[in-house]
Design an enzyme around this catalytic site. Structure first.
Site, PDB file in Angstrom:
ATOM      1  N   GLY A  30      -9.762  -9.611 -13.460  1.00  0.00           N
ATOM      2  CA  GLY A  30     -10.759  -9.138 -12.505  1.00  0.00           C
ATOM      3  C   GLY A  30     -11.043 -10.058 -11.333  1.00  0.00           C
ATOM      4  O   GLY A  30     -12.145 -10.018 -10.781  1.00  0.00           O
TER       5      GLY A  30
ATOM      6  N   ASN B  31      -9.775  -9.744  -8.407  1.00  0.00           N
ATOM      7  CA  ASN B  31      -9.956  -8.872  -7.237  1.00  0.00           C
ATOM      8  C   ASN B  31     -11.334  -8.195  -7.263  1.00  0.00           C
ATOM      9  O   ASN B  31     -11.953  -8.017  -6.216  1.00  0.00           O
ATOM     10  CB  ASN B  31      -8.834  -7.829  -7.165  1.00  0.00           C
TER      11      ASN B  31
ATOM     12  N   MET C 184      -3.935  -1.413 -14.893  1.00  0.00           N
ATOM     13  CA  MET C 184      -2.543  -1.364 -15.341  1.00  0.00           C
ATOM     14  C   MET C 184      -2.198  -0.079 -16.086  1.00  0.00           C
ATOM     15  O   MET C 184      -1.541  -0.106 -17.116  1.00  0.00           O
ATOM     16  CB  MET C 184      -2.240  -2.577 -16.233  1.00  0.00           C
TER      17      MET C 184
ATOM     18  N   HIS D 237      -1.631  -3.932  -4.448  1.00  0.00           N
ATOM     19  CA  HIS D 237      -0.357  -4.246  -5.086  1.00  0.00           C
ATOM     20  C   HIS D 237       0.123  -5.611  -4.571  1.00  0.00           C
ATOM     21  O   HIS D 237       0.089  -5.856  -3.364  1.00  0.00           O
ATOM     22  CB  HIS D 237       0.673  -3.155  -4.773  1.00  0.00           C
TER      23      HIS D 237
ATOM     24  N   GLU E 107       0.582  10.819  -6.023  1.00  0.00           N
ATOM     25  CA  GLU E 107       1.318  11.048  -7.269  1.00  0.00           C
ATOM     26  C   GLU E 107       2.525  10.129  -7.428  1.00  0.00           C
ATOM     27  O   GLU E 107       3.089  10.028  -8.517  1.00  0.00           O
ATOM     28  CB  GLU E 107       1.738  12.531  -7.381  1.00  0.00           C
TER      29      GLU E 107
ATOM     30  N   ASP F 293       2.718   3.585  -6.299  1.00  0.00           N
ATOM     31  CA  ASP F 293       2.793   2.689  -5.132  1.00  0.00           C
ATOM     32  C   ASP F 293       3.371   3.379  -3.899  1.00  0.00           C
ATOM     33  O   ASP F 293       3.871   2.710  -2.983  1.00  0.00           O
ATOM     34  CB  ASP F 293       3.605   1.414  -5.454  1.00  0.00           C
TER      35      ASP F 293
HETATM   36  C1  GAR Z   1      -3.351  -8.566  -9.135  1.00  0.00           C
HETATM   37  O1  GAR Z   1      -2.389  -9.454  -8.662  1.00  0.00           O
HETATM   38  C2  GAR Z   1      -3.066  -7.159  -8.650  1.00  0.00           C
HETATM   39  O2  GAR Z   1      -2.544  -7.122  -7.359  1.00  0.00           O
HETATM   40  C3  GAR Z   1      -2.029  -6.729  -9.642  1.00  0.00           C
HETATM   41  O3  GAR Z   1      -2.478  -7.252 -10.871  1.00  0.00           O
HETATM   42  C4  GAR Z   1      -3.268  -8.429 -10.643  1.00  0.00           C
HETATM   43  C5  GAR Z   1      -4.611  -8.235 -11.299  1.00  0.00           C
HETATM   44  O4  GAR Z   1      -5.376  -9.404 -11.226  1.00  0.00           O
HETATM   45  N1  GAR Z   1      -1.889  -5.297  -9.667  1.00  0.00           N
HETATM   46  C6  GAR Z   1      -0.732  -4.676  -9.900  1.00  0.00           C
HETATM   47  O5  GAR Z   1       0.297  -5.253 -10.168  1.00  0.00           O
HETATM   48  C7  GAR Z   1      -0.795  -3.157  -9.822  1.00  0.00           C
HETATM   49  N2  GAR Z   1       0.512  -2.594  -9.752  1.00  0.00           N
HETATM   50  P1  GAR Z   1      -6.963  -9.387 -11.326  1.00  0.00           P
HETATM   51  O6  GAR Z   1      -7.325  -8.621 -12.607  1.00  0.00           O
HETATM   52  O7  GAR Z   1      -7.326 -10.830 -11.439  1.00  0.00           O
HETATM   53  O8  GAR Z   1      -7.544  -8.730 -10.099  1.00  0.00           O
END
Ligand code: GAR
Length: 210
Positions: free
Chosen positions: A22, A24, A101, A120, A158, A161
């Site tokens: 988390g 982000n 995810m 992403h 749909e 990415d």
């Molecule tokens: C982040 O790097 C995000 O961009 C990536 O997972 C990480 C989550 O970190 N997302 C993906 O790969 C989605 N396809 P966080 O839980 O610390 O935010």
């Protein structure tokens, strides 16, 4: 429109979907406090993983949380129905996937056109789509040998990415980078900056249409 009318509009209600650490989500919380995110408000944090540290971050910030486990739901359909119920109960207008995810089906994404955004950790269309998530993205970038990578915020449709790009930021790969080191640099120099900016941009435009 009379003076001040725009100011009196309620903020866009945001749900943030998470699965793990988390960071982000934390960037969004911090940027909401500092005013970078001002047109929207995080009203709900939803995790598909009951052990996600992101839930602690939300609770600490006083934000309502919910856990919806796909395993417990038994099917993708039931999982998405539970999510939809939660979103409706809480009047959510914008969904932010911040390290979520789990892939959402067209049945779900078509309900919220241009109202779901995702971060992403690469410059789409590189290193994206099915199987490219988290650390795997940086492993693939290093294996390919790119010298520039970065992060992308895009609308979710749909195609995994594949939705319209909202914002991107480039980050240099350095000699000797490991996937972990590169991941951290991309987070600090790109993700934590453009995700809040993109959330504000989309919230502002939704607010103007209200
Ligand atoms: C982040 O790097 C995000 O961009 C990536 O997972 C990480 C989550 O970190 N997302 C993906 O790969 C989605 N396809 P966080 O839980 O610390 O935010």
């Amino acid at each position: 429109m009379k003076n001040g009318e725009a100011m009196s509009k309620e903020k866009i209600k945001i749900a943030v979907f998470v699965s793990g650490g988390g960071t982000n989500l934390q960037a969004l919380i911090d940027k909401q406090k500092s005013g970078v995110v001002s047109s929207g408000e995080i009203s709900l944090v939803v995790s598909n993983n009951p052990d996600a540290f992101a839930l602690e971050r939300a609770k600490k910030a006083g934000i309502k949380t919910a856990v919806v486990s796909k395993k417990e739901c038994g099917s993708q359909e039931k999982f998405e129905d539970m999510l939809i119920d939660l979103l409706e109960e809480n009047g959510i207008e914008l969904i932010v996937l911040a390290g979520f995810m789990s892939i959402l089906s067209e049945r779900f994404t078509s309900k919220y056109p241009k109202r779901i955004i995702n971060i992403h950790p690469s410059l789409i269309p590189s290193f994206c789509g099915k199987g490219f998530y988290g650390l795997h993205v940086h492993e693939a970038a290093l294996e390919y040998g790119v010298k520039i990578t970065g992060a992308t915020v895009h609308f979710v449709n749909e195609i995994p990415d594949g939705g319209e790009i909202i914002m991107q930021k480039a980050v240099e790969v350095e000699d000797g980078d490991t996937p972990e080191v590169l991941q951290k640099r991309v987070m600090i120099n790109a993700e934590w900056i453009i995700l809040p900016q993109a959330v504000e941009k989309v919230s502002k435009s939704l607010l103007e249409k209200k």
